[in-house]
Scaffold this motif. Structure first.
Motif, PDB file in Angstrom:
ATOM      1  N   THR A  29       0.816  -1.225   0.000  1.00 14.40           N
ATOM      2  CA  THR A  29       0.000   0.000   0.000  1.00 14.40           C
ATOM      3  C   THR A  29       0.842   1.264   0.000  1.00 14.40           C
ATOM      4  OG1 THR A  29      -0.147   0.185   2.426  1.00 14.40           O
ATOM      5  CG2 THR A  29      -1.754  -1.243   1.328  1.00 14.40           C
ATOM      6  N   GLU A  30       2.155   1.137   0.021  1.00 15.49           N
ATOM      7  CA  GLU A  30       3.011   2.311   0.223  1.00 15.49           C
ATOM      8  C   GLU A  30       2.831   3.391  -0.834  1.00 15.49           C
ATOM      9  OE1 GLU A  30       6.982   0.886   0.566  1.00 15.49           O
ATOM     10  OE2 GLU A  30       6.662  -0.004   2.567  1.00 15.49           O
ATOM     11  N   ASP A  31       2.626   2.998  -2.076  1.00 16.11           N
ATOM     12  CA  ASP A  31       2.589   3.984  -3.161  1.00 16.11           C
ATOM     13  C   ASP A  31       1.245   4.056  -3.853  1.00 16.11           C
ATOM     14  OD1 ASP A  31       5.350   4.613  -2.815  1.00 16.11           O
ATOM     15  OD2 ASP A  31       5.858   2.760  -3.881  1.00 16.11           O
ATOM     16  N   THR A  32       0.191   3.604  -3.194  1.00 17.37           N
ATOM     17  CA  THR A  32      -1.123   3.589  -3.835  1.00 17.37           C
ATOM     18  C   THR A  32      -2.210   3.737  -2.787  1.00 17.37           C
ATOM     19  OG1 THR A  32      -2.576   2.298  -5.290  1.00 17.37           O
ATOM     20  CG2 THR A  32      -1.265   1.063  -3.705  1.00 17.37           C
ATOM     21  N   PRO A  33      -3.341   4.361  -3.139  1.00 19.11           N
ATOM     22  CA  PRO A  33      -4.441   4.489  -2.169  1.00 19.11           C
ATOM     23  C   PRO A  33      -5.003   3.146  -1.721  1.00 19.11           C
ATOM     24  CG  PRO A  33      -4.756   5.995  -4.008  1.00 19.11           C
ATOM     25  CD  PRO A  33      -3.631   5.075  -4.384  1.00 19.11           C
ATOM     26  N   ARG A  34      -4.973   2.149  -2.620  1.00 23.54           N
ATOM     27  CA  ARG A  34      -5.470   0.816  -2.279  1.00 23.54           C
ATOM     28  C   ARG A  34      -4.733  -0.220  -3.117  1.00 23.54           C
ATOM     29  NH1 ARG A  34     -11.662   0.382  -2.349  1.00 23.54           N
ATOM     30  NH2 ARG A  34     -11.448   1.038  -0.173  1.00 23.54           N
ATOM     31  N   ALA A  35      -4.305  -1.286  -2.482  1.00 25.02           N
ATOM     32  CA  ALA A  35      -3.575  -2.348  -3.167  1.00 25.02           C
ATOM     33  C   ALA A  35      -4.333  -3.659  -3.049  1.00 25.02           C
ATOM     34  CB  ALA A  35      -2.174  -2.501  -2.571  1.00 25.02           C
ATOM     35  N   LEU A  36      -4.077  -4.538  -4.008  1.00 21.85           N
ATOM     36  CA  LEU A  36      -4.659  -5.876  -4.016  1.00 21.85           C
ATOM     37  C   LEU A  36      -3.557  -6.904  -3.821  1.00 21.85           C
ATOM     38  CD1 LEU A  36      -7.021  -5.597  -7.130  1.00 21.85           C
ATOM     39  CD2 LEU A  36      -7.722  -5.610  -4.737  1.00 21.85           C
ATOM     40  N   LEU A  37      -3.755  -7.815  -2.879  1.00 24.69           N
ATOM     41  CA  LEU A  37      -2.881  -8.972  -2.706  1.00 24.69           C
ATOM     42  C   LEU A  37      -3.666 -10.212  -3.081  1.00 24.69           C
ATOM     43  CD1 LEU A  37      -0.392 -10.566  -1.670  1.00 24.69           C
ATOM     44  CD2 LEU A  37      -1.453 -10.511   0.605  1.00 24.69           C
ATOM     45  N   GLY A  38      -3.128 -11.020  -3.983  1.00 26.38           N
ATOM     46  CA  GLY A  38      -3.778 -12.266  -4.373  1.00 26.38           C
ATOM     47  C   GLY A  38      -3.106 -13.465  -3.724  1.00 26.38           C
ATOM     48  N   LEU A  39      -3.916 -14.423  -3.306  1.00 28.35           N
ATOM     49  CA  LEU A  39      -3.414 -15.709  -2.812  1.00 28.35           C
ATOM     50  C   LEU A  39      -3.926 -16.786  -3.755  1.00 28.35           C
ATOM     51  CD1 LEU A  39      -4.116 -15.383   1.030  1.00 28.35           C
ATOM     52  CD2 LEU A  39      -2.033 -14.760  -0.215  1.00 28.35           C
ATOM     53  N   ALA A  40      -3.025 -17.406  -4.495  1.00 34.89           N
ATOM     54  CA  ALA A  40      -3.373 -18.488  -5.410  1.00 34.89           C
ATOM     55  C   ALA A  40      -2.931 -19.811  -4.796  1.00 34.89           C
ATOM     56  CB  ALA A  40      -2.692 -18.272  -6.758  1.00 34.89           C
ATOM     57  N   GLY A  41      -3.351 -20.899  -5.429  1.00 35.75           N
ATOM     58  CA  GLY A  41      -2.946 -22.221  -4.961  1.00 35.75           C
ATOM     59  C   GLY A  41      -4.037 -23.233  -5.219  1.00 35.75           C
ATOM     60  N   PRO A  42      -3.719 -24.518  -5.116  1.00 34.36           N
ATOM     61  CA  PRO A  42      -4.676 -25.580  -5.426  1.00 34.36           C
ATOM     62  C   PRO A  42      -5.777 -25.667  -4.378  1.00 34.36           C
ATOM     63  CG  PRO A  42      -2.674 -26.524  -4.542  1.00 34.36           C
ATOM     64  CD  PRO A  42      -2.401 -25.064  -4.712  1.00 34.36           C
ATOM     65  N   PRO A  43      -6.872 -26.360  -4.701  1.00 34.74           N
ATOM     66  CA  PRO A  43      -7.958 -26.530  -3.725  1.00 34.74           C
ATOM     67  C   PRO A  43      -7.450 -27.186  -2.444  1.00 34.74           C
ATOM     68  CG  PRO A  43      -8.619 -27.333  -5.905  1.00 34.74           C
ATOM     69  CD  PRO A  43      -7.158 -27.038  -5.982  1.00 34.74           C
ATOM     70  N   GLY A  44      -7.916 -26.674  -1.307  1.00 34.92           N
ATOM     71  CA  GLY A  44      -7.564 -27.269  -0.033  1.00 34.92           C
ATOM     72  C   GLY A  44      -6.227 -26.849   0.534  1.00 34.92           C
ATOM     73  N   ALA A  45      -5.578 -25.854  -0.078  1.00 35.45           N
ATOM     74  CA  ALA A  45      -4.250 -25.445   0.390  1.00 35.45           C
ATOM     75  C   ALA A  45      -4.308 -24.546   1.621  1.00 35.45           C
ATOM     76  CB  ALA A  45      -3.488 -24.739  -0.733  1.00 35.45           C
ATOM     77  N   GLY A  46      -5.456 -23.930   1.883  1.00 35.27           N
ATOM     78  CA  GLY A  46      -5.569 -23.033   3.031  1.00 35.27           C
ATOM     79  C   GLY A  46      -5.587 -21.569   2.671  1.00 35.27           C
ATOM     80  N   LYS A  47      -5.930 -21.252   1.424  1.00 34.50           N
ATOM     81  CA  LYS A  47      -5.916 -19.859   0.955  1.00 34.50           C
ATOM     82  C   LYS A  47      -6.897 -18.978   1.716  1.00 34.50           C
ATOM     83  CE  LYS A  47      -7.018 -21.128  -3.195  1.00 34.50           C
ATOM     84  NZ  LYS A  47      -7.059 -22.581  -2.931  1.00 34.50           N
ATOM     85  N   SER A  48      -8.125 -19.439   1.845  1.00 38.77           N
ATOM     86  CA  SER A  48      -9.141 -18.601   2.490  1.00 38.77           C
ATOM     87  C   SER A  48      -8.822 -18.403   3.965  1.00 38.77           C
ATOM     88  CB  SER A  48     -10.540 -19.198   2.306  1.00 38.77           C
ATOM     89  OG  SER A  48     -10.627 -20.483   2.899  1.00 38.77           O
ATOM     90  N   THR A  49      -8.306 -19.440   4.622  1.00 41.60           N
ATOM     91  CA  THR A  49      -7.951 -19.319   6.036  1.00 41.60           C
ATOM     92  C   THR A  49      -6.836 -18.294   6.223  1.00 41.60           C
ATOM     93  OG1 THR A  49      -8.590 -21.608   6.448  1.00 41.60           O
ATOM     94  CG2 THR A  49      -7.147 -20.571   8.058  1.00 41.60           C
ATOM     95  N   LEU A  50      -5.807 -18.344   5.364  1.00 41.29           N
ATOM     96  CA  LEU A  50      -4.724 -17.382   5.460  1.00 41.29           C
ATOM     97  C   LEU A  50      -5.216 -15.975   5.126  1.00 41.29           C
ATOM     98  CD1 LEU A  50      -1.808 -16.598   5.876  1.00 41.29           C
ATOM     99  CD2 LEU A  50      -1.335 -17.309   3.516  1.00 41.29           C
ATOM    100  N   VAL A  67      -6.732  -4.982   0.010  1.00 43.01           N
ATOM    101  CA  VAL A  67      -7.779  -5.980  -0.201  1.00 43.01           C
ATOM    102  C   VAL A  67      -7.097  -7.302  -0.520  1.00 43.01           C
ATOM    103  CG1 VAL A  67      -9.756  -6.674  -1.598  1.00 43.01           C
ATOM    104  CG2 VAL A  67      -9.444  -4.268  -0.986  1.00 43.01           C
ATOM    105  N   VAL A  68      -7.386  -8.300   0.298  1.00 40.30           N
ATOM    106  CA  VAL A  68      -6.803  -9.629   0.106  1.00 40.30           C
ATOM    107  C   VAL A  68      -7.830 -10.491  -0.619  1.00 40.30           C
ATOM    108  CG1 VAL A  68      -5.757 -11.634   1.200  1.00 40.30           C
ATOM    109  CG2 VAL A  68      -5.486  -9.361   2.240  1.00 40.30           C
ATOM    110  N   THR A  69      -7.473 -10.945  -1.807  1.00 44.60           N
ATOM    111  CA  THR A  69      -8.350 -11.796  -2.597  1.00 44.60           C
ATOM    112  C   THR A  69      -7.680 -13.146  -2.776  1.00 44.60           C
ATOM    113  OG1 THR A  69      -9.628 -11.958  -4.669  1.00 44.60           O
ATOM    114  CG2 THR A  69      -7.435 -10.947  -4.815  1.00 44.60           C
TER     115      THR A  69
END
Length: 238
Positions: A41-62, A150-152
């Protein structure tokens, strides 16, 4: 919690290096990962971080753990809200492939990512997937004006495929979340059992659907900026 991190080693932290990631480092605490995420977020009003990975890896929990740790400055936006409805899956002949890459409204997802990036002064409502109804539901989550990160998260965020490429370029970074195959298998079978399938049906679904989906996602691993493994987060903490 415990998260082992494999850095890509690229000079530009937002540009993945080519080839295999570096060997695993010592597990990193959630606070350290949250600081990495917040740095976007340092250089922008809002940043997006994406978490990718296979099903069941724990993306939503993280993702939820990161948002909870960062507080009102962060918000959660799951790809699962863009599952096609059961009616649309039936129309397209994709009922048996629910959760596969073509079973998502990728262009709707991209449009929401763009809106979240551009509209920073008003509430933005975010859909989710309901595992009791087995359908997407509208407006379960909120991105408020106070959210600077925003974490997606979703399986296909790093895939080099139509639509997903458009989502990827909107992300400040995309991290890959993985766990050992036997752990994922157990989680996926338990997910199907909780959804109403019996043991045989659950294992058949995982083999015929989640397995191929995971293989597709694994091909996107080298496009990610960090590789996180051994993710262990206690959901009761958030």
């Amino acid at each position: 919690m415990e998260i082992a991190d494999h850095r890509t080693g690229a000079e530009d932290p937002r540009t993945p290096a080519q080839g295999s990631p570096a060997p695993a480092e010592a597990p990193r605490p959630l606070a350290e990962l949250a600081a990495d995420a917040w740095s976007l977020t340092e250089d922008t009003p809002r940043a997006l971080l994406g978490l990718a990975g296979p099903p069941g890896a724990g993306k939503s929990t993280l993702a939820r753990a990161l948002v909870a740790h960062l507080g009102e400055g962060a918000a959660y936006l799951p790809l699962d809200g863009f599952h096609l409805s059961n009616a649309q899956l039936a129309r397209l002949g994709l009922t048996a492939r629910k959760g596969s890459e073509p079973s998502f409204d990728v262009w709707g997802y991209v449009d929401l990512l763009r809106r979240v990036t551009d509209e920073t002064t008003r509430d933005i409502y975010v859909p989710d997937y309901d595992r009791t109804l087995h359908e997407p539901v509208a407006a379960r989550h909120l991105v408020p004006p106070t959210a600077r990160l925003v974490v997606t998260e979703g399986n296909y965020l790093a895939c080099d495929l139509p639509g997903w490429r458009d989502a990827y370029v909107l992300l400040g970074e995309c991290w890959y979340v993985e766990v050992p195959g036997d752990v994922r298998q157990k989680r996926l079978v338990e997910r199907q059992l909780a959804g109403g399938r019996d043991e045989a049906q659950a294992r058949d679904w995982v083999a015929a659907n989640d397995g191929p989906n995971g293989e597709l996602v694994e091909g996107s691993r080298d496009r990610c900026h960090q590789i996180l493994s051994a993710v262990r987060v206690d959901p009761s903490h958030f």
